[in-house]
Design a protein around this motif. Structure first.
Motif, mmCIF file in Angstrom:
data_model
loop_
_atom_site.group_PDB
_atom_site.id
_atom_site.type_symbol
_atom_site.label_atom_id
_atom_site.label_comp_id
_atom_site.label_asym_id
_atom_site.label_seq_id
_atom_site.Cartn_x
_atom_site.Cartn_y
_atom_site.Cartn_z
ATOM 1 N N THR A 1 0.234 4.890 0.884
ATOM 2 C CA THR A 1 -0.722 6.276 1.831
ATOM 3 C C THR A 1 -0.067 7.398 1.707
ATOM 4 O OG1 THR A 1 -0.175 5.095 3.639
ATOM 5 C CG2 THR A 1 -2.202 4.108 2.663
ATOM 6 N N LYS A 2 -0.598 8.332 1.875
ATOM 7 C CA LYS A 2 0.079 9.893 2.515
ATOM 8 C C LYS A 2 0.224 9.472 3.515
ATOM 9 C CE LYS A 2 -2.935 12.255 -1.187
ATOM 10 N NZ LYS A 2 -3.894 13.711 -1.199
ATOM 11 N N THR B 1 0.810 -0.933 0.385
ATOM 12 C CA THR B 1 0.246 0.256 -0.320
ATOM 13 C C THR B 1 1.074 1.778 -0.381
ATOM 14 O OG1 THR B 1 -0.025 0.486 2.430
ATOM 15 C CG2 THR B 1 -2.046 -1.177 1.286
ATOM 16 N N LEU C 1 6.198 8.615 -0.320
ATOM 17 C CA LEU C 1 4.803 8.093 0.594
ATOM 18 C C LEU C 1 4.816 7.404 1.635
ATOM 19 C CD1 LEU C 1 2.297 7.614 -2.990
ATOM 20 C CD2 LEU C 1 1.640 8.950 -1.032
#
Length: 506
Positions: free
Chosen positions: A24-25, A22, A61
């Motif tokens: 993600t921010k 994954t 990220l």
């Protein structure tokens, strides 16, 4: 979320592992989770270096790589390539990995390397039909290409691997395909199955002077997979004969050759696909864990599992520890062993021929016609008592060897003996046996070990006269069946049975 297929070893078998990711921010970071070992934790630095050296930038990220299922302990550096591909191709919307398994360790400059676990992993997955396509480096492909029914694609560095998965047309991927390998050895075809053998005899039976009875016992052992003990004075040829048995063993199926290669990889040995069975010779000072396998958390493979489909040779048998000898009873009887630990349970196949040699007394001269024995009765009895009756009851052939005279002549070569073994092997397979005579189950003994009328009457008298146990009866029948095969007899004759009885332990 894209998934790349991989695997991890659990004992000697493979578990399917999904490499998930994954992005993600958040603050830029790189984490690998999923009950991982130190070798996988260190893969972060190898992956970073490989990507940066090939001009790929890390996305700004929070990167999380998960090896699923998360409750299974995972180890090995072969996850490097799958992890790097997840990061390099994170912005692809299409799942390009779908049917592929990916294996490979990364060097710091992005080159892909083979590891000792890749071949065992792929073989285990292939046997259970859990793998079809895979991407590996050329070094791995050289070994894996011997496994049938696989589509193998080869890339030698990270850059090529990324280009491979960026290809939109499947036809363009064909140039990366690796051709399967065929074994170039002597073969025989039996019931639509191919068996391989090699006619190279580095150590030849023609070197053994005299000892015709011992050489015939070695022939029986090889032809039927029978356990064997030689007893005799030092220098009479016990070890010499034992070490030559491996070259006259029966032909090997492709499955057995691949299994041997798998065990070589797990033992960190150079893999070969030569159809000569394994010969393991642990020293009598070896620990119980090294013989049977062990480890406080993960069960590790030992000598008896590494000997599967081959020979396990114990020289100076009585000098092995009592605990080792008594623990040998289960693998000799059941042809398998279960190693249990708090965190793992692993079952190993142990279909080996057990061959051992021993002196008749501590000084070794009890049977010598030249030297005088220096041992008293108590010392000899104590020496003999190291081997219990239940252990010796697992032995099919017990041979007492005398001194060899200098004028004894050579009478047989390894090539002649090997041809006899092959003929007996063909006879056993043509009867429909899945196992050779020495490993037959009780219900199969009644089916295949058939006595003619004269030998049946004689055997009933022998059972009463020699007070044979149920196990001893089966051992005599199985050895007699092998002797009958060597003599090209359909049923067990009186001569076959008498010879078999002569090899029992008295």
């Amino acid at each position: 979320m894209k998934i790349i297929n991989s695997a991890s070893l659990d004992g000697i078998d493979a578990l399917n592992i999904n490499v998930e990711s994954t992005f993600t921010k958040g603050l830029p970071s790189f984490t690998i989770v999923g009950l991982i070992s130190t070798s996988i934790q260190e893969s972060k630095d190898r992956v970073k270096s490989a990507l940066l050296m090939n001009e790929y930038k890390f996305p700004p990220l929070k990167i999380t790589i998960n090896l699923s299922p998360s409750d299974v302990k995972k180890k090995g550096t072969h996850f490097d390539l799958a992890i790097a591909l997840q990061i390099a191709l994170y912005d692809l919307k299409k799942d390009v990995f779908c049917d592929f398994h990916v294996f490979g360790e990364l060097s710091l400059n992005g080159d892909i390397k083979d590891t000792s676990t890749i071949f065992p992993l792929v073989l285990s997955l292939a046997k259970n039909k859990r793998i079809k396509k895979l991407l590996v480096c050329e070094e791995s492909a050289k070994y894996i290409s011997n496994i049938p029914n696989l589509e193998i694609y080869v890339v030698n560095n990270l850059k090529n691997a990324i280009e491979f998965f960026n290809l939109k047309n499947n036809d363009d991927k064909e140039k990366y395909k690796y051709k399967s390998t065929t074994l170039e050895y002597e073969t025989i075809d039996i019931n639509d199955e191919k068996f391989y053998y090699d006619k190279k005899y580095e150590e030849d039976f023609s070197d053994v002077i005299g000892q015709e009875n011992a050489k015939f016992a070695a022939l029986i052992s090889a032809a039927g997979n029978h356990n064997l003990i030689f007893e005799g004075s030092p220098g009479c040829g016990k070890s010499m004969i034992s070490k030559r048995i491996k070259n006259i063993l029966p032909p090997m199926s492709l499955e057995e050759i691949l299994e041997k290669a798998k065990l070589q990889a797990l033992d960190y040995k150079e893999i070969d696909f030569v159809p000569i069975r394994t010969f393991r010779n642990p020293h009598h000072s070896s620990t119980k864990s090294s013989i049977f396998g062990g480890g406080s958390t993960n069960a590790k493979i030992g000598e008896i599992a590494l000997s599967n489909n081959g020979i396990l040779f114990f020289d100076e048998l009585p000098h092995f520890s009592k605990s080792v000898l008594e623990a040998m009873r289960e693998p000799l009887e059941d042809n398998k062993i279960l190693i249990s630990r708090v965190n793992s349970k692993t079952e190993y196949l142990t279909k080996f021929i057990f061959v051992a040699s021993m002196n008749p007394c501590p000084c070794g001269n009890l049977l010598s016609s030249i030297k005088q024995c220096r041992c008293n009765e108590a010392e000899i009895q104590r020496y003999k008592n190291r081997l219990s009756d239940p252990f010796l009851d697992r032995i099919d052939l017990y041979v007492v060897m005398n001194d060899t005279s200098n004028d004894s002549k050579n009478t047989v070569s390894s090539e002649e003996l090997h041809q006899n073994v092959i003929n007996a092997f063909i006879a056993q397979k043509n009867r429909g046996q899945s196992e050779l005579n020495g490993k037959l189950k009780d219900e199969d003994i009644k089916k295949y070990c058939i006595l003619d009328e004269e030998s049946s009457f004689l055997f009933q008298k022998a059972i009463i006269s020699y007070e044979l146990t149920f196990r001893s009866i089966n051992k005599v029948l199985k050895v007699a069946r092998t002797i009958a095969d060597l003599n090209n007899n359909k049923d067990i004759t009186k001569a076959d049975l008498l010879k078999s009885l002569s090899f029992r332990r008295r």
